[in-house]
Write a protein that holds these residues in place. Sequence first.
Motif, short mmCIF file in Angstrom:
data_model
loop_
_atom_site.label_atom_id
_atom_site.label_comp_id
_atom_site.label_asym_id
_atom_site.label_seq_id
_atom_site.Cartn_x
_atom_site.Cartn_y
_atom_site.Cartn_z
N HIS A 1 0.39 5.41 0.93
CA HIS A 1 -0.39 6.59 1.23
C HIS A 1 0.53 7.80 1.26
O HIS A 1 1.60 7.76 1.87
CB HIS A 1 -1.09 6.44 2.59
CG HIS A 1 -2.12 5.36 2.63
ND1 HIS A 1 -2.78 4.97 3.78
CD2 HIS A 1 -2.62 4.58 1.63
CE1 HIS A 1 -3.63 4.01 3.50
NE2 HIS A 1 -3.55 3.74 2.20
N ASP B 1 -7.15 -7.27 4.30
CA ASP B 1 -6.81 -6.03 5.00
C ASP B 1 -6.18 -5.01 4.05
O ASP B 1 -6.50 -3.82 4.09
CB ASP B 1 -5.86 -6.32 6.15
CG ASP B 1 -6.55 -6.95 7.34
OD1 ASP B 1 -7.80 -7.06 7.32
OD2 ASP B 1 -5.85 -7.35 8.30
N SER C 1 3.96 3.35 3.83
CA SER C 1 3.89 2.23 2.90
C SER C 1 4.40 0.95 3.55
O SER C 1 5.41 0.97 4.26
CB SER C 1 4.72 2.52 1.64
OG SER C 1 4.63 1.45 0.72
N ALA D 1 -1.60 3.95 7.57
CA ALA D 1 -2.44 2.75 7.75
C ALA D 1 -2.25 2.17 9.15
O ALA D 1 -1.16 2.22 9.71
CB ALA D 1 -2.07 1.71 6.69
N LEU E 1 -6.99 -0.68 1.94
CA LEU E 1 -6.07 0.45 1.83
C LEU E 1 -5.96 0.83 0.36
O LEU E 1 -6.84 0.53 -0.43
CB LEU E 1 -4.72 0.07 2.44
CG LEU E 1 -4.78 -0.43 3.90
CD1 LEU E 1 -3.41 -0.88 4.37
CD2 LEU E 1 -5.34 0.65 4.82
N HIS F 1 0.87 -1.17 0.00
CA HIS F 1 0.00 0.00 0.00
C HIS F 1 0.91 1.22 0.00
O HIS F 1 2.08 1.14 0.39
CB HIS F 1 -0.97 0.02 1.20
CG HIS F 1 -0.36 0.56 2.46
ND1 HIS F 1 0.34 -0.23 3.35
CD2 HIS F 1 -0.32 1.83 2.97
CE1 HIS F 1 0.77 0.52 4.35
NE2 HIS F 1 0.38 1.77 4.15
#
Length: 285
Positions: free
Chosen positions: A16, A208, A30, A193, A212, A14
Motif C-alpha cells: 500500500h 486475508d 508492505s 493494513a 488487501l 501486499h
Amino acid sequence: MPVTEAAPAKVNLHLHVTGRRADGYHLLDSLVVFAGAADAVAAAPADALGLALDGPEAGALAAEPDNLVLRAARALATAAGVAPRAALTLTKRLPVASGIGGGSADAAAALRALNALWTLDWPMERLAALALPLGADIPCCLAARPCVLGGIGEVLRPAPRLPPCGILLANPRVALATPAVFRARGGAFGAPAALPAGWADASAMARDLGALGNDLEAPAIALCPPVAEVLAALRALPGCLMARMSGSGATCFALFAAPAAAARAAGALPATWWRWGGGLHGAGP
C-alpha cells in the motif's frame, strides 16, 4: 577465506502506498517475505576491488558501468576506514528490474559478505543505516526475513507468524522501471493494513491477503500489459490460493499450500517466462 552470501528474492505480499514525503519519496506499507529463489554474492581476498558476473541472468547487467554491489562495497569500506579490497562474484539468477528486489538483495548480500571478509563485525542496524541511502529496499534485504515494512523502507517490524506454504514467481521478461510505475499511479493514498498475529494455514493467509492489494499493480499493467497475462495464468493454476504482482513489477507471485505444489505449477507456465516455484527463505521460528 572466501565468504558467500545468498541474495533471496524479495516478495511484497501486499503493498500500500500510504503517502509521499516532501522530498518525493513515497511512504509504503508492505508485508515482505523472501523466496528460496536467490542470487549469490561471493567475496574473496584480493589486492583491489573487482566484480565478476556469472549465472543465467548475468547478461542483463553486463553493460552496467557501476553495479550496486560495487557501490555498496565502496560505501562500507569508506565508512569503516578500510581499503576496498575484495574479489566479488555475483551469480545472477533473478531477472533485473523485476519488482523482487534483486539489485537491493545483491547489495545486501555484498555488505554481509564484506562485513565478514573484512572482520568488521558491524551489527545489522549499523549496516542498515549505511545501506539506506543506496536503496530503500536494502535494509529489509539485509536480514532477509519476513517483516512488515514502513516508511520509505527503513521502518521494519516483525511479520505475523507465517504458516508453511509454497510460492511461485513468474516474470514475462519485460523490465519495468520503478520510478515510471510510481509516476503512473493515480488516486488517493492507501491505509496501512491491519494484520493478525499469525495464520493457521496458507488458505487463511491467502484469504486475508486477498482483501488487501498492491497499489502499483494497476499502473504497472497500464505500462506493461503482459503483467495481466501473467496474473491470469497464475490464477488459473490448480491449487493457486491467490496471485498478485510483487513490488513495482513485472514479477507476479502465487501462493500454494506447499512448496512442492508451487514447484510443480511452475512447470505449467510458458517456458519463455522466467519462473520459479518452491518455499520461503528465512520464514522459520
